[in-house]
Write a protein that holds these residues in place. Sequence first.
Motif, PDB file in Angstrom:
ATOM      1  N   GLU A 671      17.519 -41.151  13.640  1.00  0.00           N
ATOM      2  CA  GLU A 671      18.566 -42.173  13.845  1.00  0.00           C
ATOM      3  C   GLU A 671      18.134 -42.910  15.001  1.00  0.00           C
ATOM      4  N   LYS A 672      17.935 -42.532  16.035  1.00  0.00           N
ATOM      5  CA  LYS A 672      17.815 -43.224  17.319  1.00  0.00           C
ATOM      6  C   LYS A 672      16.417 -43.651  17.668  1.00  0.00           C
ATOM      7  N   TYR A 673      15.618 -42.976  17.444  1.00  0.00           N
ATOM      8  CA  TYR A 673      14.211 -43.211  17.802  1.00  0.00           C
ATOM      9  C   TYR A 673      13.590 -44.366  16.545  1.00  0.00           C
ATOM     10  N   PHE A 674      13.564 -43.523  15.450  1.00  0.00           N
ATOM     11  CA  PHE A 674      12.870 -44.414  14.320  1.00  0.00           C
ATOM     12  C   PHE A 674      13.587 -45.331  13.564  1.00  0.00           C
ATOM     13  N   ARG A 675      14.988 -45.082  13.488  1.00  0.00           N
ATOM     14  CA  ARG A 675      15.921 -45.887  12.665  1.00  0.00           C
ATOM     15  C   ARG A 675      15.297 -45.702  11.248  1.00  0.00           C
ATOM     16  N   LYS A 676      14.687 -44.498  10.688  1.00  0.00           N
ATOM     17  CA  LYS A 676      14.187 -44.533   9.417  1.00  0.00           C
ATOM     18  C   LYS A 676      13.898 -43.066   9.445  1.00  0.00           C
ATOM     19  N   SER A 677      14.057 -42.583   8.116  1.00  0.00           N
ATOM     20  CA  SER A 677      13.727 -41.212   7.705  1.00  0.00           C
ATOM     21  C   SER A 677      12.288 -40.632   7.900  1.00  0.00           C
ATOM     22  N   PHE A 678      12.061 -39.515   8.067  1.00  0.00           N
ATOM     23  CA  PHE A 678      10.855 -39.251   7.966  1.00  0.00           C
ATOM     24  C   PHE A 678      10.019 -39.295   6.644  1.00  0.00           C
ATOM     25  N   GLU A 679      10.773 -38.994   5.357  1.00  0.00           N
ATOM     26  CA  GLU A 679      10.259 -39.433   4.156  1.00  0.00           C
ATOM     27  C   GLU A 679       9.662 -40.993   4.038  1.00  0.00           C
ATOM     28  N   LYS A 680      10.674 -41.695   4.649  1.00  0.00           N
ATOM     29  CA  LYS A 680      10.288 -43.000   4.650  1.00  0.00           C
ATOM     30  C   LYS A 680       9.094 -43.615   5.327  1.00  0.00           C
TER      31      LYS A 680
END
Length: 783
Positions: A671-680
């Motif tokens: 949520e904070k670092y990637f703003r994206k899920s691991f899966e995506k």
Amino acid sequence: MITYVFPGQGSQSKGMGGELFDEFKELTAKADSILGYSIKQLCLEDTNGNLGQTQFTQPALYVVNVLSYQKRVAETGKKPDYVAGHSLGEYNALYAAGAFDFETGLELVKKRGELMSRATGGGMAAVVGLAPEQIVDVLQQNNLQNVEMANFNSPTQIVISGLKTEIEKAKDIFEAVKGMAMFIPLKTSGAFHSRYMSAAKAEFANFLETYKFFNLTIPVISNVHARPYRSSSTKQNLIDQITSPVKWTESIRYLMGRGEMEFEEIGPGNVLSGLVRRIKREAEPLVIEDSGIDDCIMEQKVECKESFINNNQSLQVQEESSVQVADKGATPGALFFITPESLGSSQFKKDYNLKYAYLTGGMYRAVASKEMVVKIGKAGMMGFFGTGGLDLFQIKDGIKYIQTELDAGQAYGMSLVHNMADQEMEERTIDLFLETGVKHIEAAAFLNVTPALVKYRAQGIVRDRQGKPITSNKIIAKISRPEVAAAFLTPAPERIVAKLLAESKITQEQAGLLKEIPMADDICVEADSGGHTDGGVAYALMPAMIKLRDEMMVKYRYYKEVRVGAAGGIGTPEAAAAAFILGADFILTGSINQCTVEAGTSNIVKDLLQQMNIQDTEYVPAGDMFELGAKVQVLKKGLFFPARANKLYDLYRQYNSLDDIDEKTKKQLQEKYFRKSFEKIYEDAKAFYPAHEIERAERNPKHKMSLIFRWYFGYSSRLALSGSEESKVDYQIYCGPALGAFNQWVKGTELENWRKRHVDEIGKKLIIETAELINHRLKNIVG
């Protein structure tokens, strides 16, 4: 040791120069501009029969001698230990020793030829078979008072000069002398190298008043004194040479007395080679305890203390005087002690056709843009295009732009960042370089030598006329560890050569030649910088690397020296001066160039960089070498990226898979670092990384975690380059403390604002003020 000797008037012949004019088109064009006619046409065709006329002969010989010298240096990769020239040829010797540039020398020779061609009523003749004292007796006994000896070509070949009527009268007299072999009248209009050239001498002296010459970097043997020039007496020697005899025999004997000496004639014909052989047969070496060599001729190009004290009126080094090797309007009394052009290795500058020993590094993802490379190349320096992270289409586009914008001979290069994850891409990039004729590459972040580098090195390697290997594809390796430096200072690994040979990627001849040369032409020692540098300290690295280079030179008996440059932390004249004092043959800057108009990054990044100081950086894991723990340096002021990057690496070291990480931390990352899920992110990775990387990730959860974490490094770089407002705190901006020092240096000046910063102007300012600073420091040391 070797001495290059340059022929003078009498060696000219129709057809001289041959293909050299096409090979050195830029110099040929300069000659045409200065002379007002085609030098190529004069030498090759001589339609109007002008080649035998002094005013045409002398410029023609000077040009052909220069082109022959440039060709010889390119073939051998080194300069001679001594130079000498016969009469006119002495101007070529002085050119080779750095007294003046090509254009200045041609201007001097053009004027000299014009003045000498005006001489009338004189004549010259060669007397063969008699010793000088015998000739003196003949002249005195026959009252030939208007004839004197002009050229001492060998112990028994003397040229006499004087009034034409008395030269004609002397013919029958000398032919009657016992032991006389030949009396040969020469086709000259005047009594050259005699008192009858006094008018030309006086006018030439006035002409030279507007010129100033630089210190010599190679000993030049004077026709007038048969001893090495003193840098302070260059002008007077050229004036005196017009009326003084050419002491060629004594000059060669002096050189023979210096030790084991080879002589090579550079230019058309072989007249001097024959004279040297005759002198060796007929005369003994002249052994003189005091060499008389100019004390100012030394590797550091530092003038002698006595000269410094005598000329201690001014230390101002103006930019215009630094650009011209011979300054025509210098302030009287100005001290040209160390100049911007004299810093670094002269051979390095010649090899790469540079005015200054100054390079700019190939910063990632074309931050070192194609525009930056062109700007630097047009200013007489060399820049590397930042190919790391680009695809082949983008790289090819950059190469085409640079090659179109730069004139022939202006230097440029391409960076090649080691691609651990995709060595096929590394080889495809090398193939592109070979296809497009890229001759210089900067090898960065390599831990060892790879097949792609060996393949590049092998192409274009041939033997010269003397059997020595010469390379057309040059590698400058950026290193910060001794074991990596050793790999590039060693010939190509046999296992890689054998593999490339088996795959028919190199020839048997190339494989053999690779054993005789190091993998790199030059190495660049990178200290604390924004690259993969291990936080090295220049003061420790440079001496160690130079010593290693010297040991490798002895071990492998390379015929050409590998130069050692310095990079990292260079953002001020003080830092550049320290690099040169440590022994750097050239310097390379990086961080300071990414805060310029030409840098291929966003304006937001440049605004951030403009505000940084030396303490505003931090080491983080390198995205391309994440699993190895290699470090790079980035901007930390106002950014979260450094802390987040280091946390990712700590998590990678602590856990074997994403599943092992606690839920709170995983949520924070997504949520904070990637703003994206691991899966995506993993889906994106499948499209980006080569198949073998994905296969490995499927088998190894820790490697899968690594790929996902590495995505953040690429994402943060893209944010910075584009200037995205999406997550400014996550910008990854490679940068070393040199830029902080640079910002402080230019604070309060026009360059404080990055919108006024241009890479070529920064390069010139830095190198010019470095020379000035060293001069001031030396003044304090010797004063």
